[in-house]
Write a protein that holds these residues in place. Sequence first.
Motif, PDB file in Angstrom:
ATOM      1  N   ARG A 179       8.203 -10.446   4.598  1.00  6.47           N
ATOM      2  CA  ARG A 179       9.349 -11.114   5.234  1.00  6.47           C
ATOM      3  C   ARG A 179       8.890 -12.113   6.296  1.00  6.47           C
ATOM      4  O   ARG A 179       9.439 -13.220   6.405  1.00  6.47           O
ATOM      5  N   ILE A 180       7.874 -11.729   7.082  1.00  3.97           N
ATOM      6  CA  ILE A 180       7.348 -12.632   8.114  1.00  3.97           C
ATOM      7  C   ILE A 180       6.759 -13.889   7.474  1.00  3.97           C
ATOM      8  O   ILE A 180       7.011 -15.020   7.924  1.00  3.97           O
ATOM      9  N   LEU A 181       5.986 -13.691   6.413  1.00  2.00           N
ATOM     10  CA  LEU A 181       5.386 -14.837   5.731  1.00  2.00           C
ATOM     11  C   LEU A 181       6.451 -15.733   5.105  1.00  2.00           C
ATOM     12  O   LEU A 181       6.344 -16.968   5.160  1.00  2.00           O
ATOM     13  N   GLU A 182       7.473 -15.116   4.514  1.00  2.00           N
ATOM     14  CA  GLU A 182       8.556 -15.905   3.935  1.00  2.00           C
ATOM     15  C   GLU A 182       9.274 -16.720   5.005  1.00  2.00           C
ATOM     16  O   GLU A 182       9.618 -17.896   4.782  1.00  2.00           O
ATOM     17  N   THR A 183       9.480 -16.104   6.179  1.00  4.48           N
ATOM     18  CA  THR A 183      10.131 -16.824   7.285  1.00  4.48           C
ATOM     19  C   THR A 183       9.277 -17.988   7.745  1.00  4.48           C
ATOM     20  O   THR A 183       9.786 -19.094   7.997  1.00  4.48           O
ATOM     21  N   GLU A 184       7.964 -17.768   7.850  1.00  9.16           N
ATOM     22  CA  GLU A 184       7.072 -18.850   8.268  1.00  9.16           C
ATOM     23  C   GLU A 184       7.066 -19.983   7.252  1.00  9.16           C
ATOM     24  O   GLU A 184       7.088 -21.168   7.624  1.00  9.16           O
ATOM     25  N   VAL A 185       7.041 -19.619   5.974  1.00  6.61           N
ATOM     26  CA  VAL A 185       7.068 -20.656   4.935  1.00  6.61           C
ATOM     27  C   VAL A 185       8.374 -21.440   5.011  1.00  6.61           C
ATOM     28  O   VAL A 185       8.384 -22.680   4.906  1.00  6.61           O
ATOM     29  N   GLU A 186       9.486 -20.726   5.205  1.00  4.27           N
ATOM     30  CA  GLU A 186      10.782 -21.399   5.299  1.00  4.27           C
ATOM     31  C   GLU A 186      10.839 -22.322   6.509  1.00  4.27           C
ATOM     32  O   GLU A 186      11.324 -23.462   6.414  1.00  4.27           O
ATOM     33  N   GLN A 187      10.326 -21.855   7.649  1.00  5.30           N
ATOM     34  CA  GLN A 187      10.331 -22.673   8.850  1.00  5.30           C
ATOM     35  C   GLN A 187       9.466 -23.916   8.678  1.00  5.30           C
ATOM     36  O   GLN A 187       9.859 -25.020   9.092  1.00  5.30           O
ATOM     37  N   LYS A 188       8.316 -23.756   8.072  1.00  3.73           N
ATOM     38  CA  LYS A 188       7.440 -24.916   7.876  1.00  3.73           C
ATOM     39  C   LYS A 188       8.020 -25.873   6.839  1.00  3.73           C
ATOM     40  O   LYS A 188       7.833 -27.100   6.943  1.00  3.73           O
ATOM     41  N   SER A 189       8.727 -25.318   5.861  1.00  2.00           N
ATOM     42  CA  SER A 189       9.407 -26.189   4.902  1.00  2.00           C
ATOM     43  C   SER A 189      10.489 -26.999   5.597  1.00  2.00           C
ATOM     44  O   SER A 189      10.678 -28.204   5.320  1.00  2.00           O
ATOM     45  N   GLU A 190      11.213 -26.365   6.530  1.00  2.00           N
ATOM     46  CA  GLU A 190      12.233 -27.075   7.294  1.00  2.00           C
ATOM     47  C   GLU A 190      11.601 -28.140   8.181  1.00  2.00           C
ATOM     48  O   GLU A 190      12.156 -29.238   8.347  1.00  2.00           O
ATOM     49  N   LEU A 191      10.441 -27.805   8.758  1.00  2.00           N
ATOM     50  CA  LEU A 191       9.733 -28.788   9.575  1.00  2.00           C
ATOM     51  C   LEU A 191       9.341 -29.996   8.744  1.00  2.00           C
ATOM     52  O   LEU A 191       9.528 -31.156   9.157  1.00  2.00           O
ATOM     53  N   LEU A 192       8.828 -29.728   7.544  1.00  2.00           N
ATOM     54  CA  LEU A 192       8.454 -30.835   6.663  1.00  2.00           C
ATOM     55  C   LEU A 192       9.671 -31.677   6.291  1.00  2.00           C
ATOM     56  O   LEU A 192       9.599 -32.914   6.240  1.00  2.00           O
ATOM     57  N   ALA A 193      10.794 -30.991   6.034  1.00  2.00           N
ATOM     58  CA  ALA A 193      12.015 -31.732   5.673  1.00  2.00           C
ATOM     59  C   ALA A 193      12.465 -32.625   6.817  1.00  2.00           C
ATOM     60  O   ALA A 193      12.893 -33.774   6.609  1.00  2.00           O
ATOM     61  N   VAL A 244      10.973 -14.955  21.986  1.00  2.00           N
ATOM     62  CA  VAL A 244       9.574 -14.947  21.582  1.00  2.00           C
ATOM     63  C   VAL A 244       9.105 -13.495  21.547  1.00  2.00           C
ATOM     64  O   VAL A 244       9.118 -12.814  22.576  1.00  2.00           O
ATOM     65  N   ASN A 245       8.705 -13.033  20.361  1.00  2.00           N
ATOM     66  CA  ASN A 245       8.242 -11.649  20.212  1.00  2.00           C
ATOM     67  C   ASN A 245       6.727 -11.533  20.193  1.00  2.00           C
ATOM     68  O   ASN A 245       6.176 -10.478  20.514  1.00  2.00           O
ATOM     69  N   ASP A 246       6.038 -12.597  19.810  1.00  2.00           N
ATOM     70  CA  ASP A 246       4.576 -12.579  19.725  1.00  2.00           C
ATOM     71  C   ASP A 246       4.034 -13.789  20.476  1.00  2.00           C
ATOM     72  O   ASP A 246       3.958 -14.893  19.925  1.00  2.00           O
ATOM     73  N   PRO A 247       3.625 -13.615  21.732  1.00  2.00           N
ATOM     74  CA  PRO A 247       3.139 -14.750  22.525  1.00  2.00           C
ATOM     75  C   PRO A 247       1.859 -15.376  21.987  1.00  2.00           C
ATOM     76  O   PRO A 247       1.538 -16.511  22.345  1.00  2.00           O
ATOM     77  N   GLU A 248       1.112 -14.644  21.154  1.00  2.00           N
ATOM     78  CA  GLU A 248      -0.165 -15.154  20.650  1.00  2.00           C
ATOM     79  C   GLU A 248       0.010 -16.144  19.500  1.00  2.00           C
ATOM     80  O   GLU A 248      -0.942 -16.809  19.107  1.00  2.00           O
ATOM     81  N   ARG A 249       1.216 -16.251  18.970  1.00  3.89           N
ATOM     82  CA  ARG A 249       1.462 -17.115  17.827  1.00  3.89           C
ATOM     83  C   ARG A 249       2.351 -18.284  18.226  1.00  3.89           C
ATOM     84  O   ARG A 249       3.103 -18.207  19.199  1.00  3.89           O
ATOM     85  N   ASP A 250       2.252 -19.376  17.461  1.00  4.65           N
ATOM     86  CA  ASP A 250       3.218 -20.460  17.615  1.00  4.65           C
ATOM     87  C   ASP A 250       4.544 -20.002  17.030  1.00  4.65           C
ATOM     88  O   ASP A 250       4.594 -19.450  15.924  1.00  4.65           O
ATOM     89  N   ASN A 251       5.605 -20.224  17.759  1.00  4.40           N
ATOM     90  CA  ASN A 251       6.927 -19.794  17.324  1.00  4.40           C
ATOM     91  C   ASN A 251       7.776 -21.012  17.008  1.00  4.40           C
ATOM     92  O   ASN A 251       7.831 -21.972  17.793  1.00  4.40           O
ATOM     93  N   PHE A 252       8.455 -20.971  15.853  1.00  2.00           N
ATOM     94  CA  PHE A 252       9.291 -22.079  15.395  1.00  2.00           C
ATOM     95  C   PHE A 252      10.751 -21.638  15.371  1.00  2.00           C
ATOM     96  O   PHE A 252      11.059 -20.525  14.936  1.00  2.00           O
TER      97      PHE A 252
END
Length: 217
Positions: A89-103, A171-179
């Motif tokens: 689910r986390i990976l799917e969310t990241e892929v979706e967010q990056k797809s939105e960024l690309l769009a 923000v739940n994970d400060p070590e990661r970039d959050n979109f």
Amino acid sequence: SIASEMALLAYDQKPSESVKEQLLEMAWASVHARGGSANVHYLSRYRISAAAAVLFLVSSLGLFFFNQNLETDLETQKELVVQKENTIRILETEVEQKSELLAILEARDVDLILMDGLEVNPNGFGKVVWDKENGQALLQVANMPAVPTAKEYQLWFVINNQPFSAGVFAVNDPERDNFFKIQELNQSASQGAFAITLEPEGGSPQPTGDMYMLGAM
């Protein structure tokens, strides 16, 4: 007659004492032999029953521990499945967010606003990619502390010192970039600034908490 004579002879001849003792000893020996045989037979049945009971107990304990181990293995497998599902689910969310960024980046006219951390969060960094034509934007933040209980970050678009809420996020994970996708940013201003403050959960009508980031257009 001969028969009467033999009867008289047999009647007069009594068995000796030694013969009586031998007969008695043989009788007692027979009784003891029968009693001993019965005891041996009874003892054999008792031992067989006891052995069967021990075997049953050992088998039952074996099945009990086998079932316990099987249940533990099943619970472990369930936990692994849940962990894998969460990761997917986390990976799917990241892929979706990056797809939105690309769009958004593929839009004909986009603005990129860089945001720097302020005194309460000097190492913070962020950016807003804003597609004005479609009224949506994507917020990326890094080095932001995890939100405390009952708190959320709130993004503001400030025009002429007037803040407009652009949504809340955590923000739940400060070590990661959050979109975070901003779906309603229907502002056509060419000047202004974006700011991030820490507000009560659900957001505030106006900024009330510390400002963590600020970036001007």
